[in-house]
Design an enzyme around this catalytic site. Structure first.
Site, mmCIF file in Angstrom:
data_model
loop_
_atom_site.group_PDB
_atom_site.id
_atom_site.type_symbol
_atom_site.label_atom_id
_atom_site.label_comp_id
_atom_site.label_asym_id
_atom_site.label_seq_id
_atom_site.Cartn_x
_atom_site.Cartn_y
_atom_site.Cartn_z
ATOM 1 N N LYS A 9 0.827 -1.207 0.000
ATOM 2 C CA LYS A 9 0.000 0.000 0.000
ATOM 3 C C LYS A 9 0.863 1.260 0.000
ATOM 4 O O LYS A 9 0.632 2.175 -0.779
ATOM 5 C CB LYS A 9 -0.923 0.035 1.239
ATOM 6 C CG LYS A 9 -1.889 -1.114 1.343
ATOM 7 C CD LYS A 9 -2.859 -0.934 2.509
ATOM 8 C CE LYS A 9 -2.191 -0.903 3.872
ATOM 9 N NZ LYS A 9 -1.574 -2.184 4.276
ATOM 10 N N ARG A 17 0.316 -8.638 13.918
ATOM 11 C CA ARG A 17 -0.247 -7.645 12.990
ATOM 12 C C ARG A 17 -1.116 -8.324 11.946
ATOM 13 O O ARG A 17 -2.149 -7.800 11.560
ATOM 14 C CB ARG A 17 0.872 -6.838 12.334
ATOM 15 C CG ARG A 17 1.490 -5.849 13.312
ATOM 16 C CD ARG A 17 2.752 -5.237 12.782
ATOM 17 N NE ARG A 17 2.521 -4.407 11.632
ATOM 18 C CZ ARG A 17 3.450 -4.162 10.711
ATOM 19 N NH1 ARG A 17 4.646 -4.705 10.809
ATOM 20 N NH2 ARG A 17 3.178 -3.371 9.712
ATOM 21 N N ARG A 71 11.576 -1.046 10.779
ATOM 22 C CA ARG A 71 10.538 -0.554 11.693
ATOM 23 C C ARG A 71 10.459 -1.465 12.909
ATOM 24 O O ARG A 71 10.566 -2.674 12.785
ATOM 25 C CB ARG A 71 9.179 -0.548 10.972
ATOM 26 C CG ARG A 71 8.971 0.665 10.105
ATOM 27 C CD ARG A 71 7.737 0.549 9.261
ATOM 28 N NE ARG A 71 6.553 0.084 9.971
ATOM 29 C CZ ARG A 71 5.316 0.080 9.447
ATOM 30 N NH1 ARG A 71 5.132 0.533 8.222
ATOM 31 N NH2 ARG A 71 4.296 -0.359 10.127
ATOM 32 N N ARG A 73 11.628 -6.062 5.089
ATOM 33 C CA ARG A 73 11.366 -4.670 4.694
ATOM 34 C C ARG A 73 12.332 -3.717 5.404
ATOM 35 O O ARG A 73 12.655 -3.890 6.577
ATOM 36 C CB ARG A 73 9.926 -4.293 5.057
ATOM 37 C CG ARG A 73 9.620 -2.819 4.831
ATOM 38 C CD ARG A 73 8.151 -2.564 4.729
ATOM 39 N NE ARG A 73 7.452 -2.640 5.999
ATOM 40 C CZ ARG A 73 6.135 -2.443 6.108
ATOM 41 N NH1 ARG A 73 5.400 -2.192 5.039
ATOM 42 N NH2 ARG A 73 5.558 -2.517 7.282
ATOM 43 N N ARG A 124 -9.203 1.042 9.103
ATOM 44 C CA ARG A 124 -8.710 -0.281 9.463
ATOM 45 C C ARG A 124 -9.733 -1.062 10.276
ATOM 46 O O ARG A 124 -9.465 -2.205 10.624
ATOM 47 C CB ARG A 124 -7.433 -0.123 10.284
ATOM 48 C CG ARG A 124 -6.155 -0.539 9.528
ATOM 49 C CD ARG A 124 -5.071 -0.491 10.547
ATOM 50 N NE ARG A 124 -3.798 -1.026 10.240
ATOM 51 C CZ ARG A 124 -2.799 -0.400 9.632
ATOM 52 N NH1 ARG A 124 -2.972 0.779 9.109
ATOM 53 N NH2 ARG A 124 -1.619 -0.974 9.536
HETATM 54 P P1 AMP Z 1 1.116 0.951 9.154
HETATM 55 O O1 AMP Z 1 2.308 1.795 8.859
HETATM 56 O O2 AMP Z 1 -0.085 1.326 8.320
HETATM 57 O O3 AMP Z 1 1.415 -0.531 9.094
HETATM 58 O O4 AMP Z 1 0.710 1.272 10.672
HETATM 59 C C1 AMP Z 1 1.584 1.008 11.739
HETATM 60 C C2 AMP Z 1 0.821 0.889 13.045
HETATM 61 O O5 AMP Z 1 0.145 2.121 13.318
HETATM 62 C C3 AMP Z 1 -0.275 -0.167 13.053
HETATM 63 O O6 AMP Z 1 0.218 -1.451 13.355
HETATM 64 C C4 AMP Z 1 -1.200 0.383 14.148
HETATM 65 O O7 AMP Z 1 -0.658 0.151 15.427
HETATM 66 C C5 AMP Z 1 -1.132 1.876 13.881
HETATM 67 N N1 AMP Z 1 -2.171 2.309 12.910
HETATM 68 C C6 AMP Z 1 -1.974 2.834 11.670
HETATM 69 N N2 AMP Z 1 -3.133 3.126 11.063
HETATM 70 C C7 AMP Z 1 -4.101 2.787 11.953
HETATM 71 C C8 AMP Z 1 -5.523 2.828 11.920
HETATM 72 N N3 AMP Z 1 -6.195 3.284 10.847
HETATM 73 N N4 AMP Z 1 -6.197 2.379 13.027
HETATM 74 C C9 AMP Z 1 -5.554 1.923 14.108
HETATM 75 N N5 AMP Z 1 -4.226 1.839 14.203
HETATM 76 C C10 AMP Z 1 -3.483 2.272 13.125
#
Ligand code: AMP
Length: 209
Positions: A16, A166, A155, A122, A88
């Protein structure tokens, strides 16, 4: 091309972020990544960042009210955008529906096995945020970004002990959005196993078509 409102759905590691960055370069649409915004809040040590960090470190979702409060103003102020990592949960999708209508939802589909393989390898640039994969898309010079020379890092939540959680959180809370948007006639499926170039041209044809 008119300004579109687009959601990129899919499990972590499906591509994404990579696709959103390319789409922004090509279309000029605003990129709204809740993950990037949260990591910035954590890095700056804000109240929101302090609250979000414990959830993020475990690979759990940050509570809906915090996320919606954080993103609402940015969505309201934009005439077109690419949402990456939001919504999400069904509650987030329902809140979003009340803020603005969406034109297109693209689900980048990827198996659990492939998600785990990709997230483990990654790396991300500290300088410009460009995303690499040590196996399928390594940098030219080890540990350095091709684009800006910045340092590449892993990360915290891409560590093996967090990755599986996750994916499970994705299955339980986010995968139901596929049905949610199917019912609304907004969903298109894209195969996440295809090359980034193929996925990009498929998405571009959906956006411009
Ligand atoms: P991502 O970079 O999109 O994988 O997001 C990293 C982390 O941020 C996720 O594992 C969640 O802990 C938090 N996070 C990001 N977007 C959301 C969302 N829309 N709702 C809840 N937690 C989020």
């Amino acid at each position: 091309m008119g300004k579109k409102k687009i959601i990129l759905l899919g499990p972590p590691g499906a591509g994404k972020g990579t696709q959103a960055k390319r789409l922004v370069e090509k279309t000029g649409l605003l990129h709204l990544s809740t993950g990037d915004i949260l990591r910035d809040e954590v890095a700056r040590g804000t109240d929101l960042g302090k609250q979000a960090k414990e959830y993020m470190d475990r690979g759990d979702l940050v509570p809906d009210d915090l996320i919606i409060g954080m993103i609402r103003g940015r969505i309201e102020g934009a005439d077109g955008f690419i949402l990456d990592g939001f919504p999400r949960t069904v509650a987030q999708a329902e809140a979003l529906e009340k803020i603005t209508p969406i034109d297109l939802v693209i689900n980048i589909d990827l198996s659990r096995e492939e998600v785990i393989r990709r997230l483990s390898s990654r790396r991300v640039c500290r300088g410009c945020g460009r995303i690499y994969n040590l196996i399928s898309n390594p940098p030219k010079v080890e540990g350095r970004c091709d684009a800006c020379g910045g340092e590449l890092y892993q990360r915290d939540d891409d560590r093996p002990e967090v990755i599986e959680n996750r994916y499970d959180v994705y299955t339980a809370s986010t995968a139901p959005l596929i049905e949610f948007y199917k019912e609304r006639g907004l969903l298109t499926q894209v195969d996440g196993k295809a090359s980034p170039e193929e996925i990009f041209s498929r998405i571009m044809s959906l956006i411009t078509g």
